[in-house]
Design a protein around this motif. Structure first.
Motif, mmCIF file in Angstrom:
data_model
loop_
_atom_site.group_PDB
_atom_site.id
_atom_site.type_symbol
_atom_site.label_atom_id
_atom_site.label_comp_id
_atom_site.label_asym_id
_atom_site.label_seq_id
_atom_site.Cartn_x
_atom_site.Cartn_y
_atom_site.Cartn_z
ATOM 1 N N VAL A 90 78.328 62.744 -12.421
ATOM 2 C CA VAL A 90 78.917 63.886 -13.127
ATOM 3 C C VAL A 90 78.700 63.754 -14.630
ATOM 4 N N VAL A 91 78.955 62.556 -15.163
ATOM 5 C CA VAL A 91 78.973 62.364 -16.618
ATOM 6 C C VAL A 91 77.620 62.655 -17.252
ATOM 7 N N ARG A 92 76.527 62.310 -16.591
ATOM 8 C CA ARG A 92 75.208 62.501 -17.197
ATOM 9 C C ARG A 92 74.894 63.973 -17.455
ATOM 10 N N TRP A 130 78.765 70.668 -16.140
ATOM 11 C CA TRP A 130 79.868 70.640 -15.178
ATOM 12 C C TRP A 130 81.193 71.093 -15.786
ATOM 13 N N PHE A 131 81.289 71.074 -17.123
ATOM 14 C CA PHE A 131 82.571 71.236 -17.793
ATOM 15 C C PHE A 131 83.300 72.517 -17.390
ATOM 16 N N PHE A 132 82.651 73.654 -17.504
ATOM 17 C CA PHE A 132 83.337 74.916 -17.217
ATOM 18 C C PHE A 132 83.617 75.106 -15.720
ATOM 19 N N VAL A 141 80.084 72.765 -27.414
ATOM 20 C CA VAL A 141 80.822 71.895 -26.498
ATOM 21 C C VAL A 141 79.902 71.371 -25.400
ATOM 22 N N VAL A 142 79.110 72.251 -24.798
ATOM 23 C CA VAL A 142 78.197 71.843 -23.723
ATOM 24 C C VAL A 142 77.175 70.828 -24.235
ATOM 25 N N GLN A 143 76.574 71.110 -25.403
ATOM 26 C CA GLN A 143 75.578 70.193 -25.965
ATOM 27 C C GLN A 143 76.188 68.839 -26.304
ATOM 28 N N TYR A 144 77.384 68.862 -26.887
ATOM 29 C CA TYR A 144 78.061 67.611 -27.247
ATOM 30 C C TYR A 144 78.363 66.771 -26.008
ATOM 31 N N LEU A 145 78.912 67.395 -24.973
ATOM 32 C CA LEU A 145 79.262 66.648 -23.766
ATOM 33 C C LEU A 145 78.012 66.093 -23.085
ATOM 34 N N ASN A 146 76.938 66.864 -23.080
ATOM 35 C CA ASN A 146 75.694 66.362 -22.495
ATOM 36 C C ASN A 146 75.127 65.207 -23.312
ATOM 37 N N LEU A 160 74.535 61.292 -21.839
ATOM 38 C CA LEU A 160 73.268 60.564 -21.762
ATOM 39 C C LEU A 160 73.461 59.058 -21.820
ATOM 40 N N SER A 161 74.610 58.631 -22.338
ATOM 41 C CA SER A 161 74.880 57.190 -22.415
ATOM 42 C C SER A 161 75.263 56.594 -21.071
ATOM 43 N N ALA A 162 75.618 57.451 -20.115
ATOM 44 C CA ALA A 162 75.949 56.949 -18.779
ATOM 45 C C ALA A 162 74.666 56.505 -18.084
ATOM 46 N N ARG A 163 74.741 55.395 -17.378
ATOM 47 C CA ARG A 163 73.536 54.878 -16.731
ATOM 48 C C ARG A 163 73.119 55.803 -15.590
#
Length: 366
Positions: free
Chosen positions: A169-171, A176-178, A340-345, A349-352
């Motif tokens: 999900v995190v990557r 996924w946020f909305f 918000v979408v760009q920031y969360l994405n 990217l730091s998630a493996r």
């Protein structure tokens, strides 16, 4: 002004001149005095009674429509309308909690508690505890509960630590946020029940528990008594999805993607509130849609300022910040959502990569 990346803006916060000491205190004192002199902190109780009356009339119309439609899939339109109305009542409860409505503190608390527990179905005590911490430390890592790790992760260092399943999900969490916000309505109700039924001290626990349970019983009882089982579940699902999406879409633009301050930061009050807040342009239409949250910087600087006075205050604060070299951020609603979408994405990217084999990765040439 255009938005900035969190990392770059945090450096600005750390190095901004006069971020500490008597000068910073006097800067906010002067701004506060200007606002007071213009009467912008005076209560506008009549405005809130009008809003409350309109919402009650709309709720009555929705209930009448629910009864008249009977066994019809058009009931889902009523469910969506209820999701919107409950969010608007939540805005009023939020404003009462900030002492914006009545002169008396106890009167505001009573109004907020009744609206939150009895109408919306959310624990007023839980909300007050969480929201007070947010106002005291907006976007401060480890202190603001609104940027604490959950399904969505708000710091790159934390994103790198999530387990592989969560990383799925995190990557792509910006995308996924909305969709995930459609579950937020259910999440808020669960948190409310857990709070009033849990071990933590709750002010007026039995009042809150009684109102929440009664509201839940009346609402679900009516829906499942009047509608066929499948339609009743669909009705509740749509209402909760609209409620959660509307609530989240109203609060998300305010701070997500704005500067995050270190846990031990010593930024003064004025800069801490303005630099971490994003305003949304749009005039009276946006004021109604977002319940005054579109003037986020002014709401944080003057949390007991009534909603109708925020627009005038924003003119003063914007000019004041320009004169003192403080970044004042204001965007359109659509642009804020894109940020918000760009920031969360970017954080995600730091998630493996959950499909990346650790044994292979150690031999990969970087």
């Amino acid at each position: 002004m255009s938005d900035s990346t969190s990392e770059a803006t945090v450096r600005v916060v750390k190095t901004t001149p006069r971020a500490r000491g008597a000068n910073a205190t006097s800067e906010f004192s002067a701004l506060l005095q200007t606002v007071k002199n213009l009467g912008l902190l005076h209560r506008r109780t009549g405005f809130y009674w009008i809003v409350f009356g309109v919402l009650v009339a709309a709720l009555g119309g929705a209930i009448a429509g629910f009864v008249l439609l009977g066994d019809s899939w058009f009931q889902l339109l009523i469910a969506g309308a209820l999701g919107i109305l409950f969010t608007q009542f939540a805005f009023l409860a939020h404003e009462a909690s900030h002492r914006q409505v009545f002169q008396s503190g106890p009167a505001n608390d009573r109004a907020g508690r009744i609206l939150a527990n009895g109408v919306v179905g959310i624990s007023y005590s839980w909300w007050m505890h969480k929201h007070s911490r947010h106002h005291a430390h907006p976007n401060v890592i480890g202190k603001d509960p609104d940027i604490a790790n959950d399904v969505i992760v708000f710091q790159e260092a934390e994103a790198a630590k999530v387990p592989w399943l969560h990383a799925l999900v995190v990557r792509k969490q910006g995308w996924w946020f909305f969709p995930l916000l459609m579950l937020e309505g259910l999440n808020l109700h669960v948190h409310g029940l857990r709070t009033v039924m849990g071990p933590r001290k709750v002010d007026r626990r039995w009042q809150e528990l009684t109102m929440i349970v009664l509201r839940l019983a009346v609402y679900l009882g009516a829906v499942f008594a009047f509608l066929p089982l499948g339609m009743a579940f669909a009705f509740v699902g749509v209402q909760l999805a609209v409620f959660g999406l509307y609530m989240g879409a109203s609060f998300a633009p305010n701070h997500k993607g704005m500067p995050q301050l270190p846990h031990d930061s010593k930024v003064d009050f004025l800069r801490r509130q303005v630099l971490t807040s994003r305003n949304i342009r749009g005039g009276w239409g946006m004021l109604v849609f977002m319940g005054g949250l579109n003037y986020q910087a002014e709401h944080h600087l003057f949390p007991n300022m009534p909603r109708p006075n925020l627009a005038k205050a924003s003119e003063i604060v914007r000019e004041y910040c320009q004169n003192h070299g403080i970044v004042y951020t204001e965007t359109s609603l659509v642009q804020s959502y894109a940020i918000v979408v760009q920031y969360l994405n970017r954080v995600g990217l730091s998630a493996r990569d959950p499909f990346d084999c650790p044994m292979v990765a150690q031999f990969r040439v970087h």
